[in-house]
Design a protein around this motif. Sequence first.
Motif, PDB file in Angstrom:
ATOM      1  N   THR A 105     -13.989  48.273 -69.882  1.00  0.00           N
ATOM      2  CA  THR A 105     -13.061  49.071 -69.081  1.00  0.00           C
ATOM      3  C   THR A 105     -13.099  48.556 -67.648  1.00  0.00           C
ATOM      4  OG1 THR A 105     -13.441  51.010 -70.473  1.00  0.00           O
ATOM      5  CG2 THR A 105     -12.455  51.386 -68.307  1.00  0.00           C
ATOM      6  N   THR A 106     -11.958  48.102 -67.168  1.00  0.00           N
ATOM      7  CA  THR A 106     -11.876  47.554 -65.815  1.00  0.00           C
ATOM      8  C   THR A 106     -10.953  48.406 -64.957  1.00  0.00           C
ATOM      9  OG1 THR A 106      -9.905  46.144 -66.042  1.00  0.00           O
ATOM     10  CG2 THR A 106     -11.982  45.296 -66.945  1.00  0.00           C
ATOM     11  N   GLU A 107     -10.892  48.073 -63.683  1.00  0.00           N
ATOM     12  CA  GLU A 107     -10.000  48.781 -62.765  1.00  0.00           C
ATOM     13  C   GLU A 107      -8.533  48.549 -63.113  1.00  0.00           C
ATOM     14  OE1 GLU A 107     -12.264  49.225 -58.557  1.00  0.00           O
ATOM     15  OE2 GLU A 107     -11.630  47.191 -59.058  1.00  0.00           O
ATOM     16  N   LYS A 108      -8.259  47.495 -63.867  1.00  0.00           N
ATOM     17  CA  LYS A 108      -6.879  47.175 -64.243  1.00  0.00           C
ATOM     18  C   LYS A 108      -6.527  47.643 -65.659  1.00  0.00           C
ATOM     19  CE  LYS A 108      -5.694  45.279 -60.381  1.00  0.00           C
ATOM     20  NZ  LYS A 108      -5.676  43.832 -60.145  1.00  0.00           N
ATOM     21  N   ASN A 110      -8.121  48.366 -70.003  1.00  0.00           N
ATOM     22  CA  ASN A 110      -9.123  48.065 -71.026  1.00  0.00           C
ATOM     23  C   ASN A 110      -8.912  46.679 -71.640  1.00  0.00           C
ATOM     24  OD1 ASN A 110     -10.298  50.588 -70.683  1.00  0.00           O
ATOM     25  ND2 ASN A 110      -9.161  51.530 -72.380  1.00  0.00           N
ATOM     26  N   ASN A 137     -21.966  47.098 -65.992  1.00  0.00           N
ATOM     27  CA  ASN A 137     -21.265  48.239 -65.391  1.00  0.00           C
ATOM     28  C   ASN A 137     -21.289  48.145 -63.856  1.00  0.00           C
ATOM     29  OD1 ASN A 137     -21.018  49.107 -68.012  1.00  0.00           O
ATOM     30  ND2 ASN A 137     -22.609  50.688 -67.853  1.00  0.00           N
ATOM     31  N   THR A 140     -18.403  42.810 -60.642  1.00  0.00           N
ATOM     32  CA  THR A 140     -17.030  42.389 -60.351  1.00  0.00           C
ATOM     33  C   THR A 140     -16.705  41.050 -61.023  1.00  0.00           C
ATOM     34  OG1 THR A 140     -17.686  41.178 -58.355  1.00  0.00           O
ATOM     35  CG2 THR A 140     -17.112  43.518 -58.100  1.00  0.00           C
ATOM     36  N   ILE A 226      -6.156  40.695 -63.672  1.00  0.00           N
ATOM     37  CA  ILE A 226      -7.427  40.807 -62.961  1.00  0.00           C
ATOM     38  C   ILE A 226      -7.398  39.953 -61.685  1.00  0.00           C
ATOM     39  CG2 ILE A 226      -9.888  40.229 -63.070  1.00  0.00           C
ATOM     40  CD1 ILE A 226      -9.264  42.695 -64.617  1.00  0.00           C
ATOM     41  N   ASP A 230     -12.164  42.815 -58.627  1.00  0.00           N
ATOM     42  CA  ASP A 230     -11.951  43.917 -59.577  1.00  0.00           C
ATOM     43  C   ASP A 230     -13.239  44.184 -60.352  1.00  0.00           C
ATOM     44  OD1 ASP A 230      -9.356  44.363 -58.852  1.00  0.00           O
ATOM     45  OD2 ASP A 230      -8.465  43.242 -60.519  1.00  0.00           O
ATOM     46  N   LYS A 231     -13.516  45.451 -60.588  1.00  0.00           N
ATOM     47  CA  LYS A 231     -14.783  45.843 -61.211  1.00  0.00           C
ATOM     48  C   LYS A 231     -14.649  46.103 -62.711  1.00  0.00           C
ATOM     49  CE  LYS A 231     -17.000  48.031 -57.210  1.00  0.00           C
ATOM     50  NZ  LYS A 231     -17.588  49.293 -56.690  1.00  0.00           N
ATOM     51  N   LEU A 233     -15.816  48.736 -64.904  1.00  0.00           N
ATOM     52  CA  LEU A 233     -16.325  50.088 -64.736  1.00  0.00           C
ATOM     53  C   LEU A 233     -17.372  50.425 -65.789  1.00  0.00           C
ATOM     54  CD1 LEU A 233     -12.944  51.861 -63.926  1.00  0.00           C
ATOM     55  CD2 LEU A 233     -14.632  50.914 -62.318  1.00  0.00           C
TER      56      LEU A 233
END
Length: 240
Positions: A105-108, A110, A137, A140, A226, A230-231, A233
């Motif tokens: 799961t990323t900031e942008k 799944n 988790n 970046t 991405i 970007d992390k 999560l």
Amino acid sequence: MLGSQYKVKRLREAQGIVIASRGIWGLRTKVFVAVVVLFLLTSTAGCGLGKGQPTGSSERDTARGAAGQTDQLETAQGASGETTGTPSPLEGLGKTTKTERVLMTTEKGNIELELYPELMPLTVANFKKLVSQGFYNGLTFHRIESWVIQGGDPNGNGTGGPGWTIKLETHPKLVNVRGALAMARALHPDSAGSQFYILKADEPSLDGQYAVFGRVSKGMEVVDRIEIGDKMLQVRVLSK
């Protein structure tokens, strides 16, 4: 007598004027001819320069050609990253070998990953160990290029790792195509630890040199979005 001499003198003077006039006109003619010749020579030289211009045009065309080659490369990479109707050589592996799934799961959005533990046991076990520890988790993506994204470095700059490295594994069926998931490493083959990359375009030059151990099964549109910083999560193993 004097009258006759006077007439002869006047005749000679008149002849002299005519000769002088002819001389002047002859000079003018010569000047005119010279000007015309000079003009023609200049025009001819101009045509020569005109003929010489294609050389410069060729140089410009060569530069454009070189730029075109670069564009073609980018286009080829971009094209390889699109759905072309030709299935990825990694897509069918799930039918012939055991697979495991991981959800990133990323900031942008799944990204769902398909791993191949039977083909790459050491690499998959290492990745799953890091995932189970929550290692990824909050980390970046520190490297983004037109053909690849890279993450998994706790330092966030490409220099970090988990504190250990693993031996390089490769498999002939696991190639570097768009969507491939592989371990990043330093120059030494056995220097991979936690950093991984996902290809946005085919890169066959990496085959046999890097451990491809999975692929993106869902979410390539997220991979394409991405950006640096970007992390991730949360990264977790999905139940079967």
